[in-house]
Scaffold this motif. Structure first.
Motif, PDB file in Angstrom:
ATOM      1  N   ALA A  98       0.825  -1.322  -0.124  1.00  0.00           N
ATOM      2  CA  ALA A  98       0.134   0.183  -0.095  1.00  0.00           C
ATOM      3  C   ALA A  98       0.764   1.225   0.022  1.00  0.00           C
ATOM      4  O   ALA A  98       1.959   1.274   0.298  1.00  0.00           O
ATOM      5  CB  ALA A  98      -1.036   0.005   1.160  1.00  0.00           C
ATOM      6  N   ALA A  99       0.300   2.242  -0.368  1.00  0.00           N
ATOM      7  CA  ALA A  99       0.889   3.591  -0.630  1.00  0.00           C
ATOM      8  C   ALA A  99       0.028   4.695  -0.323  1.00  0.00           C
ATOM      9  O   ALA A  99      -1.251   4.632  -0.512  1.00  0.00           O
ATOM     10  CB  ALA A  99       1.817   3.909  -1.970  1.00  0.00           C
ATOM     11  N   VAL A 100       0.497   5.731   0.350  1.00  0.00           N
ATOM     12  CA  VAL A 100      -0.289   6.908   0.962  1.00  0.00           C
ATOM     13  C   VAL A 100       0.400   8.085   0.257  1.00  0.00           C
ATOM     14  O   VAL A 100       1.452   8.363   0.731  1.00  0.00           O
ATOM     15  CB  VAL A 100      -0.851   7.043   2.351  1.00  0.00           C
ATOM     16  CG1 VAL A 100       0.486   7.159   3.141  1.00  0.00           C
ATOM     17  CG2 VAL A 100      -1.528   8.081   2.417  1.00  0.00           C
ATOM     18  N   GLN A 101      -0.398   8.914  -0.480  1.00  0.00           N
ATOM     19  CA  GLN A 101       0.162  10.323  -0.845  1.00  0.00           C
ATOM     20  C   GLN A 101      -0.002  11.397   0.289  1.00  0.00           C
ATOM     21  O   GLN A 101      -1.285  11.483   0.762  1.00  0.00           O
ATOM     22  CB  GLN A 101      -0.800  10.830  -1.974  1.00  0.00           C
ATOM     23  CG  GLN A 101      -0.126  12.195  -2.557  1.00  0.00           C
ATOM     24  CD  GLN A 101      -1.206  12.489  -3.539  1.00  0.00           C
ATOM     25  OE1 GLN A 101      -1.741  11.822  -4.456  1.00  0.00           O
ATOM     26  NE2 GLN A 101      -1.239  14.064  -3.859  1.00  0.00           N
ATOM     27  N   PHE A 102       1.167  11.874   0.839  1.00  0.00           N
ATOM     28  CA  PHE A 102       0.774  12.694   2.141  1.00  0.00           C
ATOM     29  C   PHE A 102       1.714  13.997   1.728  1.00  0.00           C
ATOM     30  O   PHE A 102       2.840  14.125   1.231  1.00  0.00           O
ATOM     31  CB  PHE A 102       1.629  11.917   3.155  1.00  0.00           C
ATOM     32  CG  PHE A 102       1.583  12.418   4.287  1.00  0.00           C
ATOM     33  CD1 PHE A 102       0.201  12.014   5.232  1.00  0.00           C
ATOM     34  CD2 PHE A 102       2.154  13.516   5.191  1.00  0.00           C
ATOM     35  CE1 PHE A 102       0.276  12.561   6.529  1.00  0.00           C
ATOM     36  CE2 PHE A 102       1.974  13.863   6.395  1.00  0.00           C
ATOM     37  CZ  PHE A 102       0.966  13.262   6.935  1.00  0.00           C
ATOM     38  N   ASP A 103       0.730  15.221   1.742  1.00  0.00           N
ATOM     39  CA  ASP A 103       1.414  16.672   1.500  1.00  0.00           C
ATOM     40  C   ASP A 103       2.701  16.943   2.539  1.00  0.00           C
ATOM     41  O   ASP A 103       2.631  16.466   3.624  1.00  0.00           O
ATOM     42  CB  ASP A 103       0.312  17.386   1.645  1.00  0.00           C
ATOM     43  CG  ASP A 103      -0.916  17.518   0.444  1.00  0.00           C
ATOM     44  OD1 ASP A 103      -0.283  16.925  -0.255  1.00  0.00           O
ATOM     45  OD2 ASP A 103      -1.531  18.410   0.585  1.00  0.00           O
ATOM     46  N   ALA A 104       3.540  17.600   1.923  1.00  0.00           N
ATOM     47  CA  ALA A 104       4.711  17.980   2.578  1.00  0.00           C
ATOM     48  C   ALA A 104       4.449  19.574   3.501  1.00  0.00           C
ATOM     49  O   ALA A 104       5.332  19.925   3.913  1.00  0.00           O
ATOM     50  CB  ALA A 104       5.864  18.171   1.516  1.00  0.00           C
ATOM     51  N   ASP A 105       3.080  19.815   3.273  1.00  0.00           N
ATOM     52  CA  ASP A 105       2.983  21.398   3.621  1.00  0.00           C
ATOM     53  C   ASP A 105       2.570  21.327   5.073  1.00  0.00           C
ATOM     54  O   ASP A 105       2.088  22.445   5.474  1.00  0.00           O
ATOM     55  CB  ASP A 105       2.231  22.083   2.929  1.00  0.00           C
ATOM     56  CG  ASP A 105       0.521  21.458   2.531  1.00  0.00           C
ATOM     57  OD1 ASP A 105       0.421  20.468   3.309  1.00  0.00           O
ATOM     58  OD2 ASP A 105      -0.112  21.961   1.492  1.00  0.00           O
ATOM     59  N   GLY A 106       2.121  20.304   5.690  1.00  0.00           N
ATOM     60  CA  GLY A 106       1.754  20.182   7.075  1.00  0.00           C
ATOM     61  C   GLY A 106       0.059  20.006   7.262  1.00  0.00           C
ATOM     62  O   GLY A 106      -0.108  19.890   8.326  1.00  0.00           O
ATOM     63  N   GLN A 107      -0.432  19.970   6.189  1.00  0.00           N
ATOM     64  CA  GLN A 107      -2.057  19.915   6.125  1.00  0.00           C
ATOM     65  C   GLN A 107      -2.640  18.716   6.323  1.00  0.00           C
ATOM     66  O   GLN A 107      -3.579  18.326   7.296  1.00  0.00           O
ATOM     67  CB  GLN A 107      -2.599  20.498   4.916  1.00  0.00           C
ATOM     68  CG  GLN A 107      -2.525  21.811   4.796  1.00  0.00           C
ATOM     69  CD  GLN A 107      -3.315  22.236   3.277  1.00  0.00           C
ATOM     70  OE1 GLN A 107      -4.573  22.906   3.741  1.00  0.00           O
ATOM     71  NE2 GLN A 107      -2.950  22.311   2.362  1.00  0.00           N
ATOM     72  N   HIS A 108      -1.744  17.675   5.996  1.00  0.00           N
ATOM     73  CA  HIS A 108      -2.284  16.136   6.313  1.00  0.00           C
ATOM     74  C   HIS A 108      -1.609  15.756   7.817  1.00  0.00           C
ATOM     75  O   HIS A 108      -0.300  15.960   8.110  1.00  0.00           O
ATOM     76  CB  HIS A 108      -1.624  15.173   5.226  1.00  0.00           C
ATOM     77  CG  HIS A 108      -2.282  15.415   3.944  1.00  0.00           C
ATOM     78  ND1 HIS A 108      -1.943  14.835   2.585  1.00  0.00           N
ATOM     79  CD2 HIS A 108      -3.494  16.079   3.910  1.00  0.00           C
ATOM     80  CE1 HIS A 108      -2.797  15.496   1.863  1.00  0.00           C
ATOM     81  NE2 HIS A 108      -3.548  16.063   2.105  1.00  0.00           N
TER      82      HIS A 108
END
Length: 281
Positions: free
Chosen positions: A81-91
């Protein structure tokens, strides 16, 4: 279940350290990879200082190619599995484990939604989101409350789709297409943090344009794309073809993610776990 957290990053020096530290503190059982999308600030040096595995794209290719590079890496390394995770701190890292639990129920796509139990506000931007939701419902019979959420987790066979196909940007129209193709999608309620630094690239005008483009694609374009899923056997690392991604092929031919010390080894042989570029929609 082995999970990879894919963090696309373009000029996120102001937030990337907190994001990586937060992920390692909250869910150390999951592997991380940062996809540097041609940053010109200190993003790369911060990641190297933290010994995080890094895919260093030579130029700014955009979110689709950055996520695509991360998906190719996940496919080659055998992640479930893979999850896309923002680098801007919102997730928020706390969302990942519940999403993986939902994925383990047999879903192919799990979206972290702000509106499963919370009411969606009546702002111009959210009206556009509603229209995209209705477009997806009309073409797939699936209701998604937060189709523009960038917090998305994918199963192994969806990782393969992103790794093998060049026309799969991480956008609502691709989710709609994958559902039409047979993917099982679900949402769970999550909280979103505030953006640590910078501003969203979406203004009111560009938000309207984006929503219209997505809806037209869902209603009029995706219907011409045929095919159903054919589950293929897992491939060994290094067998994934890298097509249509400028500069990405060299990354895998030259040894994959860069890191330092033990974390570079961990990228090659990840520890099993149970399981941004700041592209805000």
């Amino acid at each position: 279940m082995k999970l990879l957290v894919i963090i696309p990053a373009h000029n996120e020096a102001g937030s990337i350290r907190q994001v990586i530290v937060g992920l390692r503190h909250t869910c150390p059982q999951f592997d991380l990879v940062v996809v540097n999308d041609g940053s010109t600030d200190e993003t790369v040096s911060i990641c190297r200082g933290l010994s995080v595995p890094l895919l260093d794209l030579p130029i700014n290719l955009g979110l689709a190619d950055a996520v695509g590079a991360g998906m190719k890496y996940a496919w080659n390394k055998g992640y479930d599995a893979a999850v896309q995770f923002d680098a801007d701190g919102q997730h928020l890292p706390e969302s990942i484990a519940p999403m993986l639990e939902k994925l383990a129920e047999g879903y192919d796509i799990v979206i972290g939604s702000r509106f499963v139990t919370e009411k969606k506000p009546f702002t111009p931007r959210m009206l556009g989101s509603r229209f995209i939701s209705w477009s997806i419902r009309l073409t797939t019979r699936k209701w998604l409350t937060d189709p523009t959420s960038g917090l998305r987790m994918y199963s192994r066979r969806i990782i393969r789709e992103f790794a093998k196909e060049i026309n799969h940007p991480p956008e609502p129209d691709t989710i709609s297409y994958l559902v039409r193709k047979g993917a099982r999608a679900a949402e769970i309620q999550v909280e979103m943090g505030e953006r640590e630094t910078g501003q969203s690239y979406l203004t009111t005008l560009s938000s309207i344009k984006y929503m219209l483009q997505m809806s037209v694609s869902i209603l009029m374009v995706q219907g011409f794309r045929g095919g159903r899923f054919t589950d293929a056997p897992a491939q060994t690392a290094g067998s994934c073809a890298v097509a249509g991604q400028t500069g990405v092929q060299q990354l895998f031919e030259s040894g994959g993610a860069k890191g330092s010390g033990s974390n570079s080894q961990r990228a090659a042989a990840p520890t099993p776990g149970e399981g941004g570029q700041g592209h805000e929609h």
